[in-house]
Scaffold this active site. Sequence first.
Site, PDB file in Angstrom:
ATOM      1  N   GLY A 139      -1.405 121.918  -5.754  1.00 34.36           N
ATOM      2  CA  GLY A 139      -0.182 122.619  -6.173  1.00 34.36           C
ATOM      3  C   GLY A 139       0.898 122.593  -5.110  1.00 34.36           C
ATOM      4  O   GLY A 139       0.745 121.960  -4.057  1.00 34.36           O
ATOM      5  N   GLN A 140       2.018 123.316  -5.398  1.00 31.55           N
ATOM      6  CA  GLN A 140       3.182 123.260  -4.499  1.00 31.55           C
ATOM      7  C   GLN A 140       2.832 123.767  -3.104  1.00 31.55           C
ATOM      8  O   GLN A 140       3.163 123.133  -2.110  1.00 31.55           O
ATOM      9  CB  GLN A 140       4.319 124.122  -5.086  1.00 31.55           C
ATOM     10  CG  GLN A 140       5.607 124.031  -4.292  1.00 31.55           C
ATOM     11  CD  GLN A 140       6.679 125.022  -4.724  1.00 31.55           C
ATOM     12  OE1 GLN A 140       6.401 126.007  -5.387  1.00 31.55           O
ATOM     13  NE2 GLN A 140       7.905 124.768  -4.310  1.00 31.55           N
ATOM     14  N   LYS A 155      -0.729 139.401 -10.267  1.00 31.50           N
ATOM     15  CA  LYS A 155      -0.473 139.463  -8.818  1.00 31.50           C
ATOM     16  C   LYS A 155      -0.679 140.886  -8.298  1.00 31.50           C
ATOM     17  O   LYS A 155      -1.334 141.101  -7.282  1.00 31.50           O
ATOM     18  CB  LYS A 155       0.931 138.953  -8.494  1.00 31.50           C
ATOM     19  CG  LYS A 155       1.069 137.429  -8.585  1.00 31.50           C
ATOM     20  CD  LYS A 155       0.043 136.726  -7.705  1.00 31.50           C
ATOM     21  CE  LYS A 155       0.131 135.208  -7.800  1.00 31.50           C
ATOM     22  NZ  LYS A 155      -0.943 134.546  -7.028  1.00 31.50           N
ATOM     23  N   GLY A 200      -6.677 125.240  -5.598  1.00 34.83           N
ATOM     24  CA  GLY A 200      -5.300 124.952  -5.998  1.00 34.83           C
ATOM     25  C   GLY A 200      -4.607 124.040  -5.003  1.00 34.83           C
ATOM     26  O   GLY A 200      -3.395 124.089  -4.804  1.00 34.83           O
ATOM     27  N   TYR A 244       1.971 136.967 -15.154  1.00 39.82           N
ATOM     28  CA  TYR A 244       1.810 136.458 -13.778  1.00 39.82           C
ATOM     29  C   TYR A 244       1.936 137.613 -12.778  1.00 39.82           C
ATOM     30  O   TYR A 244       1.096 137.789 -11.901  1.00 39.82           O
ATOM     31  CB  TYR A 244       2.889 135.406 -13.515  1.00 39.82           C
ATOM     32  CG  TYR A 244       2.971 134.878 -12.109  1.00 39.82           C
ATOM     33  CD1 TYR A 244       4.070 135.184 -11.295  1.00 39.82           C
ATOM     34  CD2 TYR A 244       1.984 134.067 -11.578  1.00 39.82           C
ATOM     35  CE1 TYR A 244       4.179 134.684 -10.009  1.00 39.82           C
ATOM     36  CE2 TYR A 244       2.080 133.555 -10.297  1.00 39.82           C
ATOM     37  CZ  TYR A 244       3.183 133.869  -9.518  1.00 39.82           C
ATOM     38  OH  TYR A 244       3.286 133.383  -8.240  1.00 39.82           O
ATOM     39  N   ASP A 270     -13.262 124.230 -10.853  1.00 35.00           N
ATOM     40  CA  ASP A 270     -12.611 125.186 -11.759  1.00 35.00           C
ATOM     41  C   ASP A 270     -12.957 126.582 -11.249  1.00 35.00           C
ATOM     42  O   ASP A 270     -14.136 126.955 -11.222  1.00 35.00           O
ATOM     43  CB  ASP A 270     -13.136 124.981 -13.192  1.00 35.00           C
ATOM     44  CG  ASP A 270     -12.426 125.917 -14.180  1.00 35.00           C
ATOM     45  OD1 ASP A 270     -12.342 125.564 -15.365  1.00 35.00           O
ATOM     46  OD2 ASP A 270     -11.962 126.999 -13.747  1.00 35.00           O
TER      47      ASP A 270
HETATM   48  C1  VAH Z   1       7.247 131.364  -9.834  1.00 34.20           C
HETATM   49  N1  VAH Z   1       7.378 130.011  -7.813  1.00 34.20           N
HETATM   50  O1  VAH Z   1       8.433 131.089 -10.012  1.00 34.20           O
HETATM   51  C2  VAH Z   1       6.691 131.162  -8.416  1.00 34.20           C
HETATM   52  C3  VAH Z   1       6.901 132.372  -7.527  1.00 34.20           C
HETATM   53  C4  VAH Z   1       8.449 134.172  -6.781  1.00 34.20           C
HETATM   54  C5  VAH Z   1       8.227 133.059  -7.723  1.00 34.20           C
HETATM   55  O2  VAH Z   1       5.852 133.268  -7.573  1.00 34.20           O
HETATM   56  O3  VAH Z   1       6.524 131.767 -10.708  1.00 34.20           O
END
Ligand code: VAH
Length: 316
Positions: free
Chosen positions: A11-12, A146, A8, A142, A53
């Site tokens: 990414g940011q 996590k 990744g 998400y 990937d």
């Molecule tokens: C998001 N930037 O907004 C991420 C982050 C706490 C937020 O995990 O999904």
Amino acid sequence: MKKILVTGATGQIGSELTIALRSRYGAENVLAAGHKRPALGELMQSGPFCCLDVRDLPAINQVVEANNIDTIFHLAALLSAVGEEKPQQAWDVNMNGLSNVLEISRLHHCALFFPSSIAAFGPETPPMDTPQDTIQRPTTIYGITKVSGELLCDYYYHRFGVDTRGLRYPGLISSKAPPGGGTTDYAVDIFYAAIKTQHYDCFLRADTQLDMMYMPDAIAAALNMMTADSRQLRHRNAFNVTAMSFTPQQLAAEIQKHIPGFTISYSVDPLRQAIADSWPRHMNDSAARAEWGWQAQFDLPAMVKDMLEKITLNSL
Ligand code: VAH
């Protein structure tokens, strides 16, 4: 840490972490990996890159073996808002990708960094002074990936002795790579709008308070935690870390101190508002301070000043 792989990496977080790792450990020792080759830029010009990937186990194995990787910073994931649009893909990339990287870390004795998030908490989590150890029932795919990732990393440490370590990051603010489909993206987009048009239409409500952190602090946290004495790490895979907590209204007011004509309006996006409302307002990060000396350097005024300077410079 001698030979490092960053997944990744475009990414940011990855795009800044890779540069920081290369300056500390030598460019040739930090292999950046992304699911697609980015345009030429600092990341590509400063060291090795490969397309990878994370759902492809044999490909990860080949990259780790061929490059004698001993440490993996695993950042490849779909973020909160984009995850809600394609939850099956989010589970596939975030969970099967992590599972693959953990298996390869086990086989090749790699240390592994895993970025968790305030998204690992849910509506039942105490929103203020959120404890290190508390209820975690996230309502986004998400967040589910996590909290599952935190548990899977714990399992690989206790069951196989893999040196897994992770941080629960808040929203991250950065001036290099744009954020990629998160709920906290407004806190980055607002700076570009302030400089370009002196107005920003925010997709969250004015009073939506969230934990945030400036990218230099996020990078320092990852590096310091990964080089900390393993015997000190009681919470190893999911340290709460934060630096500041603000609302869009408060961020706009701080920007107005530098750009007096800046204005903000609000067109609330129900999806991202619901996600933000399910997250805590401010985490307690005393465990990270006690176990490996965490200390943020940037508060809201310092971050706003530095972001405006950097973006103005970049746009010249
Ligand atoms: C998001 N930037 O907004 C991420 C982050 C706490 C937020 O995990 O999904």
